[in-house]
Every structure is written in structure tokens, then in C-alpha cells.
Write an enzyme that holds these catalytic residues in place. Structure first.
Site, mmCIF file in Angstrom:
data_model
loop_
_atom_site.group_PDB
_atom_site.id
_atom_site.type_symbol
_atom_site.label_atom_id
_atom_site.label_comp_id
_atom_site.label_asym_id
_atom_site.label_seq_id
_atom_site.Cartn_x
_atom_site.Cartn_y
_atom_site.Cartn_z
ATOM 1 N N SER A 106 -12.192 65.448 8.800
ATOM 2 C CA SER A 106 -13.447 64.930 9.328
ATOM 3 C C SER A 106 -14.629 65.451 8.494
ATOM 4 C CB SER A 106 -13.597 65.354 10.781
ATOM 5 O OG SER A 106 -14.796 64.849 11.281
ATOM 6 N N GLY A 107 -15.448 64.546 8.044
ATOM 7 C CA GLY A 107 -16.628 64.927 7.263
ATOM 8 C C GLY A 107 -16.366 65.005 5.776
ATOM 9 N N THR A 111 -15.565 57.580 5.352
ATOM 10 C CA THR A 111 -16.341 56.386 5.717
ATOM 11 C C THR A 111 -17.282 56.011 4.584
ATOM 12 O OG1 THR A 111 -16.224 57.176 7.962
ATOM 13 C CG2 THR A 111 -17.781 55.418 7.548
ATOM 14 N N ASN A 156 -19.150 66.603 11.619
ATOM 15 C CA ASN A 156 -19.765 65.499 10.855
ATOM 16 C C ASN A 156 -20.820 64.826 11.720
ATOM 17 O OD1 ASN A 156 -20.332 63.231 9.361
ATOM 18 N ND2 ASN A 156 -18.211 62.495 9.268
ATOM 19 N N SER A 159 -19.526 61.011 12.551
ATOM 20 C CA SER A 159 -18.064 61.030 12.550
ATOM 21 C C SER A 159 -17.488 59.767 13.198
ATOM 22 C CB SER A 159 -17.589 62.271 13.318
ATOM 23 O OG SER A 159 -16.196 62.325 13.287
ATOM 24 N N SER A 160 -16.514 59.160 12.513
ATOM 25 C CA SER A 160 -15.871 57.973 13.091
ATOM 26 C C SER A 160 -15.008 58.431 14.258
ATOM 27 C CB SER A 160 -14.974 57.295 12.060
ATOM 28 O OG SER A 160 -15.680 57.064 10.890
ATOM 29 N N GLY A 383 -10.509 61.698 10.437
ATOM 30 C CA GLY A 383 -9.802 62.727 9.676
ATOM 31 C C GLY A 383 -9.251 63.828 10.585
ATOM 32 N N GLU A 385 -8.691 66.995 12.582
ATOM 33 C CA GLU A 385 -9.747 67.723 13.306
ATOM 34 C C GLU A 385 -9.224 68.998 13.947
ATOM 35 O OE1 GLU A 385 -12.736 64.109 14.697
ATOM 36 O OE2 GLU A 385 -11.477 65.104 16.183
HETATM 37 N N1 LIG Z 1 -20.236 60.251 -1.834
HETATM 38 C C1 LIG Z 1 -21.090 60.824 -1.033
HETATM 39 N N2 LIG Z 1 -22.331 61.075 -1.487
HETATM 40 C C2 LIG Z 1 -23.243 61.654 -0.702
HETATM 41 N N3 LIG Z 1 -22.986 62.087 0.549
HETATM 42 C C3 LIG Z 1 -21.759 61.901 1.042
HETATM 43 C C4 LIG Z 1 -20.749 61.251 0.291
HETATM 44 N N4 LIG Z 1 -19.650 61.217 1.035
HETATM 45 C C5 LIG Z 1 -19.955 61.783 2.223
HETATM 46 N N5 LIG Z 1 -21.222 62.197 2.230
HETATM 47 C C6 LIG Z 1 -21.923 62.879 3.331
HETATM 48 O O1 LIG Z 1 -20.975 63.401 4.205
HETATM 49 C C7 LIG Z 1 -21.126 62.868 5.517
HETATM 50 C C8 LIG Z 1 -19.795 62.654 6.164
HETATM 51 O O2 LIG Z 1 -19.113 61.656 5.490
HETATM 52 P P1 LIG Z 1 -18.201 60.611 6.243
HETATM 53 O O3 LIG Z 1 -18.826 60.196 7.474
HETATM 54 O O4 LIG Z 1 -17.832 59.618 5.258
HETATM 55 O O5 LIG Z 1 -16.960 61.505 6.590
HETATM 56 P P2 LIG Z 1 -15.580 61.066 7.184
HETATM 57 O O6 LIG Z 1 -14.536 61.628 6.313
HETATM 58 O O7 LIG Z 1 -15.571 59.629 7.382
HETATM 59 O O8 LIG Z 1 -15.585 61.792 8.555
HETATM 60 P P3 LIG Z 1 -14.906 61.402 9.924
HETATM 61 O O9 LIG Z 1 -13.469 61.519 9.753
HETATM 62 O O10 LIG Z 1 -15.454 62.393 10.859
HETATM 63 O O11 LIG Z 1 -15.379 60.029 10.192
HETATM 64 C C9 LIG Z 1 -21.899 61.597 5.331
HETATM 65 O O12 LIG Z 1 -22.671 61.329 6.465
HETATM 66 C C10 LIG Z 1 -22.765 61.893 4.136
HETATM 67 O O13 LIG Z 1 -23.914 62.603 4.538
#
Ligand SMILES: Nc1ncnc2c1ncn2[C@@H]1O[C@H](COP(=O)(O)OP(=O)(O)OP(=O)(O)O)[C@@H](O)[C@H]1O
Length: 977
Positions: A106-107, A111, A156, A159-160, A383, A385
Site C-alpha cells: 500500500s502506497g 494506482t 497512503n 489508498s485504493s 497492496g 497491508e
Molecule cells: N510516480 C510517482 N510520482 C510521484 N508520486 C508518486 C508516484 N507514485 C506514487 N506517488 C505518490 O505516492 C502516493 C501513493 O501512491 P498510490 O496511491 O499509487 O499507491 P498504491 O500502491 O496504489 O497504494 P494502495 O495500495 O494503498 O492503493 C500517491 O498519492 C503519490 O503521492
């Protein structure tokens, strides 16, 4: 820009496969080196490792996209666009389905990665107005789904809280023509409860912070999250990285794009309001411990927004309806139970609405064209957790991650090694941790955790979360990945509560608190509440609850079992596609840019199996293809295999490899496939193929053009021949018709000729007409030219004898008339004299014939002669010209000139002549001829004779004593005055 990027990218090694050593330290050092220079992407072969930078990098603009379009993987620095582009082009060339598995905790940035890929396809794929609409819908589905399905967690801020698998459909031209989303297990419990430091789903805050005043008023809401108990439990409603007001506007706009109209949007927001009002309904308990509702205003709003009866709703929230025989008995809830029912309703309503929303998005992105499409699937699922307190949701999420890791292992490490074995390729096995044991622990039928949980949920009696834990302990006992307080050793026991169990996941240990497991798994909603929702005036609520479980009598599947089945289906979907991987790593826990938490990253590298993957890649082969397929694609590169290879495909491939200059260590020949060690070798081959393709294309084009021109020419020739044949046919037909016509005409002519003497009948009518016409035509050209020409007249055919005679006479008359008209008065006088003379002398005088040609110089005609001649002339019937004469009116003798044709009035003229004769004989004193050449003969009449009416009358006219009878001649007219 490209140069700058390449220069920056010289930092570290772009592909871990090229690392000198395959140790974890070397791996991390390379990763860190690159991360510190903002190079967040690195390859392991075709797998992309991404480290979350927690800051915006200028590498996601359209320029960057353009650089990566259609370029081979290793020609440019690692980038998510390169992976997206290669997946896309492989899909197009091989016309098969692909998926991109984005994993990480997660984070870690999953996404974000999936959004970047979507954006890349939106820009790089061909576009039309129609496709742009589909593209917009795909892009706009993101903010909507994030608003309703994402929330701030400790890990996050966005977070999805649901799993998402999105298929992007492409047609054979590579146009993105549609999309479809599958959603997995939304974390509904968040609607009613949030841990400290966490928020509810974004949409709740967006509505109460950004919603328009009148909208809030309509729904009985107050501005500000603080008014709602469902929004304040985590005590962190305001987050610096989130702007709810702006996000509200984006969501409203996005809803429009995905075809959700204003009325439906209002129903949708109405549900959010209902949930918020439900959360504010509080209960008291009476002295018997039964729940009592203490907030009628909120109930009123809920019933109002739902469009259901408030009393029935209140009853549903505080009583259970039990069917006892034919009666229904109401059993009051305790206070806790009432809260449970209220929360269950809120969760069910939100969960169902989320599913409805996904369906709606799918409807709007659906491509209705049935032609074959290929897809690229994007899997962005919650992701791994680990929280301080982990519950049923974390259990499901982490189980899902175990399944995806298992899939990864199966498709990469395991399958790869099995394939080498099967293909007889020399291979040094790479050891890796296979998490199947954990998957089995969770999902195995009858003995897995989910089965035990279901059993506890379904069995009669007082099953509780703790009895579930006991059952687990009984069944799992000594499983190496399962620990509880009771089963743990002394040291471990200290870290475990009595109500906990711990699973040793592939990604690490997670301790789960069993509280709520049974309720969440059951996810039950009482029938009376469900029925009430089916009567709602809110169309979405009604639709959702009416389709909830059509078979009302059967107990619905538990949440965990449903989730297990959907994951099984997902695995099947993914197994049928070609996989591409993005492994996302979280750089630090505090979401800070530039912080590279080595321990945290080392841990992720370990559990994501990146080292194993690297080892397999280094010792293994980047690419393999069946001999037949390889040959089919690359045979144009070798003269021996082009255009056809008739021998054994393996021999053909061997020849091809040698011709391409593959070095022995660069490839291996398996039983059915060729294995190429480095992607570079393949890309070089692919480049040669592309070049050759162009040459081939030119040749083919030339051939094809020649073929087409030939074809065109042949066609034209055929057409010309056809036209010619047709034309000739038409001509021949015309000729034949003409001949037939001629024959008919000739036949008729002959028949006509033969019957020309007969009366006009059908047989000779045309012939006669022809004869007449031709006679008249000839006659026209051969008419006698002079009055005296009596011989020239053409002899007519029998049929025209009569007409010819008439014509002849007419013609002669005409000639005579013309002739007469052309005679001068002098000549006329001469002629008249000649005629007169002729009547007097012809045959009587010998010299007469000689005198005919001699013009008269004077008159020698005696008065009596003239007189007699005049009378004769008047009597003469052959005077055919109109003559103005004096007509005597019997009543008063008034002269009236009158035009008379003598032939018609001969009798009259004669009668008058008689009178005149008498006048002349009695009154004529003498006749004299004018000396002048005026052609006048003067009749001298005595005027004294009163009896001579004519004379008197003439005298009246002329007003003279001597009456004058003027007999004018020399013109065609005869004038008697
Ligand atoms: N390539 C990137 N460039 C800049 N910031 C990023 C990038 N990837 C992720 N982030 C930052 O990290 C945060 C978390 O990313 P994201 O929501 O994609 O995580 P995740 O893996 O989908 O988490 P979850 O499993 O909780 O949904 C985003 O809100 C953004 O601020």
C-alpha cells in the site's frame, strides 16, 4: 530532452540483469544510486521496478510520451511508458491479449502507475472523435472510482480500498475502442468505522466540503465533516495532500463524462447523504435494554431521501421481524444490535452503490462492435497491508496479494524453470520461496481459514469470533505459517493477544484480530430492511437492493467465499494473457520525497522475489518462441528460409540464427523452441526484421502495383472487348433491321409497281405515294418555262393523270398571268390591237401573217371595227381577269364600282354590254385614238340626248357636256368609266 534524460540515466545500471553481482547489496546500491538522481525506474529484463519518489517528476509529459512511442525497450532509459508501449506493440504484432500486473504494498505507487499507463495509451493510440470519447470515459472513470473507492489510510493518503482490474480493448488498428472494469471487495467497513489517522471514502468529505449550498440543503446536510460521526472517527479529516473542494468539482465533471446525468447524480449523492444521516442516528436503551431511537430529525431525512415510510424505517432499525407460522412477530433489538443493523444498512447501501457505479462506468465504456479485439489488462489491486490492528479486510487484502504473488511465481519463476526442464535446456535451478503454502492455508477447501470461517458463520449455535479462533487453532495446529497466542512459543506469545492469530505471509508477518470476522464475513442485512430498500424512491437504491440476491430464500455466499471465487476467476483471466510486471516499491513510510529507507526497501525487494527474478533472468533466457512461430516471423531475414522453408522448423531456425550471426551463448535450441538469452539479441533481430519488412514491403508493393495494373489492364481489355462485342452486335442488329426494312420496302415497291394500275389499296398505297411524290418532284424541276412551251410538260403516271392536267392548266394560267402582269401598257395596247387585228384580218388579208410580227405605229382600224371589237371583247368569255366596271343601280342609277370575275358574271356583263351596245350605237358620234401613247380610245357621245341615261349619268360624274366613255386598255384591266 532525450539527450538530457539519457545523460541522467547513465547513473547506475538501467537493467539489473547487467549488474556485475547479483547480491542484494549490489541491487539496493544500484537502486539507491538511481533513486537519488530521481531515476525511479530500473529494469530486470522486461520487468519494471519502480520506486515511489513522493514528488512530482517531469518525466510524464507528452514530449516524453512521444520519445517512447514505438521504440524498443532497451533503446531508451527505463520508463513506465516503455513497458506500456512494448506491451501495446507486442499485442498489435502478435494479436494476443496482455496484462500488466502492478504490485507492491500500500502506497508503493500502483494506482499512480496504472494512471500513467492509461494516460500514455490515451495520448499514443490513434484517435478519432469517437475514440476520444471512449478515451475520456476511461480516464474519467479514475477520479470517480477514486472518490468512491479510495480513502486516506495510515499508509497512503489515496489508498485504493477496492481491487480493480481494467481491460482496455483495442481493435486491429490499435485504436482503444472500449474498456471494462472488474472490481474486487470494497472495504465497506470503512463507511462506518475508521482507525485513528484514517478517513472514510473521499466522496463523503468532498460532498460536505465542496457540495453546493442548495444541494446540501436539499439533502439536509450541513457544511463540514465535523457534523457527521461517520467522518470523524479517524480524527484526521483534513489532509494536506487532499483538496476535497477541488476534487468535488472534478468528480462532478467526471460523472458527466461517464454519462451519469444530473438526476442520477443527485440520487447518487442522495445515497451519500443517507449514509451520513444514518451515521448520526443514535439509540438509547429503555429499561429492558431495548433500543430506542433518539434522533427523529435524522430518521426523517433518511426516510425522506429514501422515499420510504419513516415509521417502517424506524421499525426496521429497532426490531427484527420473525415469521412465526402465518404471523410476523417483532423482536426488539438491543442497543448494540440496533447500531449493528444501522451500520449494516449503511455499509450495504454504500457497497451496492459502488458496484452500481462500476457497472454504470462499464456501460458507458462498452464497445458494442462485435469484431475481434485484443486487450491490455491493468491490474491495480490494494497492496499488502500491515496495520497496528488488522482485521477481516486486511486478511482479504493480504490473501489477494498472496494470490497475485503466486501467479507471479507461477508465470515467471516456476513456469520458466519448468519450461527449461521440459525443453531440455541446461539450467541451474534458482531457489525461491513459493507462497503456495500460504495460499493453501487460507483457501483450501474444508481445511483452509476461509472454510473454517464459513463453517463458523453458518453453523447453528452460538458461534463467535472467539469460537472461530478456537476452531482455527484446532485445525491449523502446527502449520508453519500460522501462529496464535495459544500455539506460540514464549517469546512470540508476548507479541500476541488472545484474540489474535498471526499469518507468516510471503511479505511478512501480519497479526489479525478476530473481532468482527464473523459479522463481516456474514455481511447480513435483515429481510425487512432489504424489502424496505426495494421500495425506495431513490432509483439507485431500489435497483441495487432489488437485484441484491434474487433468490431470497438461499443464504448468500459469505464475503470471503465470494472474494475467493472472484480471485480464482481473476487468476484464470490473467493466466490466459501474456504478462508484464511492474513491481512498485515504497521508498519510505513517512511519504517523504528523497528518503530512501534501505531497510524498508530491502524488505520489499525480498518479499517481492526480485532477487530470484533477477537470478532467473540472468541465468535464463529473455525470450523464447516456438520454432514454427520464430521461423514464420523472421524467415525473410535469411535467403535459405525465404520465402518457404520446407524442412524441419528447428533446422530452419538454426540456419536463420547462423545467418543472423547469433553467437553460441546467445541462444539455445530446445525441443520445440528457440531460447534467446538477451533481449538485445532479439531486438537486433527485430530491427533487422523491421528493415527487411520495409524492403519487402517495397517489393511487395511494386509486385502488387504491377499485379493491380495488370489486373486493371486485363479488366479494361475485357471491358473493351465486351463493349466492342456489344457495339458490333448492336450494329449488326441495326443492319439487319435496316435490311429487313429495305426488303419490306422493296417488296412493297415491287408489289406497288405490279398493282400500280389498280385503285389505291394497302399493297400499292405507298408505291403510289412514292410515284406521286417523285413525279411531283421531277415536275417541279421540269416545268415549262414559257407560255408557248406546250411540249415540256412531263407525262404523268396513270394515277396522276387528272391531277397533272389540273396542274398543267394552273401552271399555264399562272404563267399567263405572270406574263400578262409583265406586259407594259404599251405592249398591251399593241397586243390588244394585234388581237383585234387578228380577229379582223386573220385569214382575211393576205398580208396579215407578215403584219403579226410588225409593231403597229398607228391605228388603221375603222371606228366601226373598233366598236365591233369592243363589243366582241366585252362579250368574250375568255376575259378572265377581274374588271372594274360600272354597275348601274336600278334605283337611282348610282354608280358603284365593283370587282367582278367575268367568268362568274358573264351573263351580267353581257346584259350590260347590250345596254352599252345600244348606247354606243345610238349615242356614239365618233371614236378617236389618243395620239399620246396612253392607250386611250375616246368614244365621243352626244350629251344632249336626254334618253341616254348612261351618257347623262356619265356626264354627271365627269361634269362635262360631252360625255366621255373611256375605254382604257394596255393593262390587264379593262376600265369602263
Ligand atoms: N510516480 C510517482 N510520482 C510521484 N508520486 C508518486 C508516484 N507514485 C506514487 N506517488 C505518490 O505516492 C502516493 C501513493 O501512491 P498510490 O496511491 O499509487 O499507491 P498504491 O500502491 O496504489 O497504494 P494502495 O495500495 O494503498 O492503493 C500517491 O498519492 C503519490 O503521492
Amino acid at each position: 530532452m532525450e539527450g538530457a534524460l539519457t545523460a541522467r540515466d547513465r547513473v547506475g545500471i538501467q537493467d539489473f540483469v547487467l549488474l556485475d553481482e547479483t547480491t542484494e547489496t549490489a541491487f539496493l546500491s544500484n537502486l539507491k544510486k538511481r533513486f537519488c538522481k530521481d531515476l525511479i525506474y530500473t529494469y530486470i529484463g522486461t520487468l519494471l521496478v519502480s520506486v515511489n519518489p513522493y514528488k512530482q517528476l517531469d518525466i510524464y509529459n507528452k514530449k516524453q510520451m512521444a520519445i517512447y512511442m514505438g521504440v524498443n525497450f532497451f533503446e531508451l532509459p527505463p520508463h513506465i511508458y516503455a513497458l506500456a508501449d512494448n506491451a501495446y506493440h507486442t499485442m498489435l504484432t502478435e494479436f494476443n491479449n496482455h496484462f500488466i500486473l502492478i504490485s507492491g504494498e500500500s502506497g508503493a505507487g500502483k494506482t499512480e502507475a496504472s494512471k500513467k499507463i492509461l494516460q500514455y495509451y490515451a495520448v499514443s493510440c490513434p484517435s478519432t472523435t469517437l475514440l476520444n470519447t471512449v478515451r475520456d470515459k476511461m480516464l474519467m472513470s479514475n477520479p470517480v472510482l477514486e472518490a468512491f473507492g479510495n480513502a486516506k489510510t495510515l499508509k497512503n493518503d489515496n489508498s485504493s480500498r477496492f481491487g480493480k482490474y481494467m481491460d482496455i480493448q483495442f481493435d486491429s488498428q490499435g485504436d482503444a475502442v472500449g474498456g471494462h472494469i472488474l472490481n474486487y471487495l470494497l472495504e465497506k467497513s470503512r463507511v462506518v468505522h475508521q482507525n485513528h489517522g484514517e478517513r472514510n471514502f473521499h466522496i463523503f468529505y468532498q460532498l460536505v466540503e465542496g457540495g453546493e449550498d442548495n444541494l446540501l440543503q436539499q439533502m439536509g446536510l450541513e457544511r463540514g465533516y465535523q457534523h457527521y460521526s461517520y467522518l470523524t472517527q479517524g480524527q484526521c479529516a483534513t489532509v494536506s495532500s487532499i483538496n476535497d473542494k477541488n476534487d468535488w468539482k472534478s468528480v462532478k465533471n467526471a460523472l458527466q463524462v461517464i454519462d451519469i446525468d444530473e438526476i442520477t447524480s443527485n440520487h447518487l449523492f442522495g445515497i451519500i447523504a443517507i449514509v451520513l444521516h444514518l451515521g448520526n442516528i443514535h439509540f438509547d436503551s429503555d429499561n429492558k435494554g431495548h433500543a430506542l431511537l433518539n434522533n427523529n430529525a435524522e430518521l426523517h431525512w433518511v426516510s425522506n431521501l429514501l422515499g420510504v415510510d419513516a415509521y417502517t424505517l424506524q421499525e426496521g432499525l429497532t426490531f427484527k421481524k420473525i415469521d412465526a407460522h402465518k404471523d410476523q412477530v417483532l423482536s426488539p433489538f438491543t442497543l448494540d444490535h440496533a447500531v449493528y443493523v444501522r451500520d449494516a444498512l449503511a455499509k450495504a447501501m454504500y457497497g451496492q452503490t459502488f458496484t452500481w457505479l462500476v457497472n454504470k462506468i462499464n456501460d458507458s465504456m462498452e464497445n458494442k462492435d462485435s469484431s475481434r479485439k485484443t486487450v491490455i489488462g491493468l491490474l491495480d489491486i490494494y497492496g499488502f497491508e500491515v496495520f497496528y490492528v488488522n482485521s477481516f479486510e486486511q486478511f482479504c487484502i493480504n490473501y489477494c496479494n498472496e494470490k497475485l504473488q503466486q501467479l507471479f511465481i507461477q508465470l515467471t519463476l516456476q513456469a520458466e524453470q519448468e519450461e527449461y526442464e521440459a525443453e531440455n535446456i541446461e539450467w541451474e535451478p534458482v531457489q525461491f520461496f513459493n507462497n503456495k503454502i500460504i495460499c493453501d492455508l487460507v483457501e483450501e477447501r474444508h481445511t483452509g481459514i476461509i472454510s473454517i470461517l464459513d463453517e463458523e458463520c453458518l453453523r447453528p449455535g452460538d458461534a463467535t469470533d472467539l469460537t472461530f479462533l478456537e476452531r482455527l487453532q484446532e485445525k491449523m495446529g502446527s502449520h508453519p505459517h500460522f501462529v496464535t497466542h495459544k500455539l506460540a512459543d514464549k517469546m512470540t506469545r508476548k507479541t500476541l493477544e488472545r484474540g489474535d492469530f498471526r499469518l507468516l505471509h510471503y511479505a511478512g508477518e501480519v497479526t489479525y484480530c478476530v473481532v468482527g470476522f464473523l459479522d463481516k464475513n456474514n455481511d447480513l442485512l435483515y429481510r425487512n430492511i432489504k424489502d424496505l430498500m426495494c421500495q425506495s424512491k431513490n432509483a439507485i437504491v431500489k435497483e441495487c437492493f432489488s437485484t441484491m440476491d434474487p433468490d431470497n430464500r438461499r443464504r448468500p455466499e459469505t464475503v470471503a467465499t465470494q472474494f475467493k471465487s472472484s480471485l480464482l476467476k481473476l487468476t484464470e483471466i490473467l493466466m490466459a494473457k501474456e504478462a508484464w510486471y511492474i513491481r512498485c516499491l515504497k521508498s519510505n513510510e513517512s511519504k517523504q520525497p528523497g528518503q530512501f529507507d534501505e531497510a524498508l526497501i530491502r524488505h520489499q525487494v525480498k518479499y517481492l522475489g526480485l532477487m530470484e527474478h533477477l537470478r532467473v533472468r540472468r541465468t535464463g533466457f529473455a525470450y523464447r518462441r516456438k520454432y514454427e512461430d520464430f521461423l514464420k516471423r523472421y524467415k525473410p531475414l535469411c535467403p535459405a528460409t525465404w520465402p518457404h522453408w520446407r524442412g524441419d522448423p528447428a533446422d530452419g531456425v538454426e540456419l536463420l540464427a547462423q545467418h543472423l550471426g547469433y553467437l553460441p551463448f546467445e541462444y539455445k535450441m530446445g525441443r520445440t523452441k528457440i531460447f534467446i538469452r538477451h533481449p538485445r539479441t532479439l531486438y537486433a533481430t527485430e530491427d533487422a526484421y523491421e528493415k527487411c519488412k520495409h524492403e519487402l514491403a517495397t517489393k511487395l508493393q511494386a509486385k502488387y502495383k504491377g499485379y493491380r495494373t495488370k489486373g486493371e489492364f486485363k479488366k479494361q481489355k475485357e471491358a473493351a472487348t465486351k463493349i466492342e462485342t456489344c457495339w458490333r452486335g448492336a450494329q449488326a442488329r441495326k443492319e439487319r433491321e435496316k435490311r429487313e426494312w429495305a426488303v419490306k420496302v422493296i417488296r412493297k415497291f415491287i408489289k406497288g409497281y405490279m398493282t400500280r394500275g389498280q385503285a389505291k389499296v394497302t399493297d400499292n398505297s405507298e408505291y403510289l405515294a412514292f410515284v406521286k411524290q417523285s413525279y411531283l418532284n421531277r415536275l417541279k424541276d421540269n416545268l415549262p418555262k414559257t407560255v408557248l412551251d406546250k411540249t415540256t410538260w412531263l407525262s404523268p403516271p396513270a394515277v396522276l393523270t387528272e391531277a397533272s392536267e389540273i396542274l398543267r392548266k394552273l401552271h399555264y394560267r399562272l404563267m399567263v398571268r405572270k406574263y400578262v402582269k409583265g406586259i407594259t401598257p404599251q405592249k398591251k395596247a399593241q397586243l390588244q390591237l394585234k388581237v383585234l387585228t387578228s380577229s379582223i384580218f386573220k385569214g382575211k388579208k393576205d398580208s396579215y401573217p407578215q403584219s403579226v410580227a410588225q409593231p403597229f405605229m398607228d391605228t388603221r382600224i375603222s371606228e366601226n371595227d373598233i366598236n365591233a371589237r369592243v363589243i366582241q371583247m366585252i362579250r368574250h368569255e375568255h376575259i378572265k381577269y377581274s374588271v372594274p366596271i360600272i354597275k348601274y343601280d336600278r334605283n337611282g342609277f348610282k354608280p358603284r364600282p365593283r370587282q367582278l370575275i367575268l367568268t362568274q358574271t358573264a351573263a351580267y356583263v353581257i346584259e350590260k354590254a347590250k345596254i352599252k351596245q345600244r348606247v354606243l350605237y345610238t349615242a356614239l358620234k365618233g371614236i378617236s385614238v389618243s395620239n399620246l401613247t396612253d392607250g386611250m380610245i375616246i368614244f365621243h357621245v352626244t350629251c344632249e340626248d336626254s334618253k341616254q341615261k348612261v351618257c347623262r349619268y356619265t356626264a354627271d360624274i365627269w361634269g362635262c357636256q360631252n360625255c366621255l366613255f373611256l375605254y382604257k386598255y394596255g393593262t390587264e384591266c379593262l376600265l369602263i368609266v
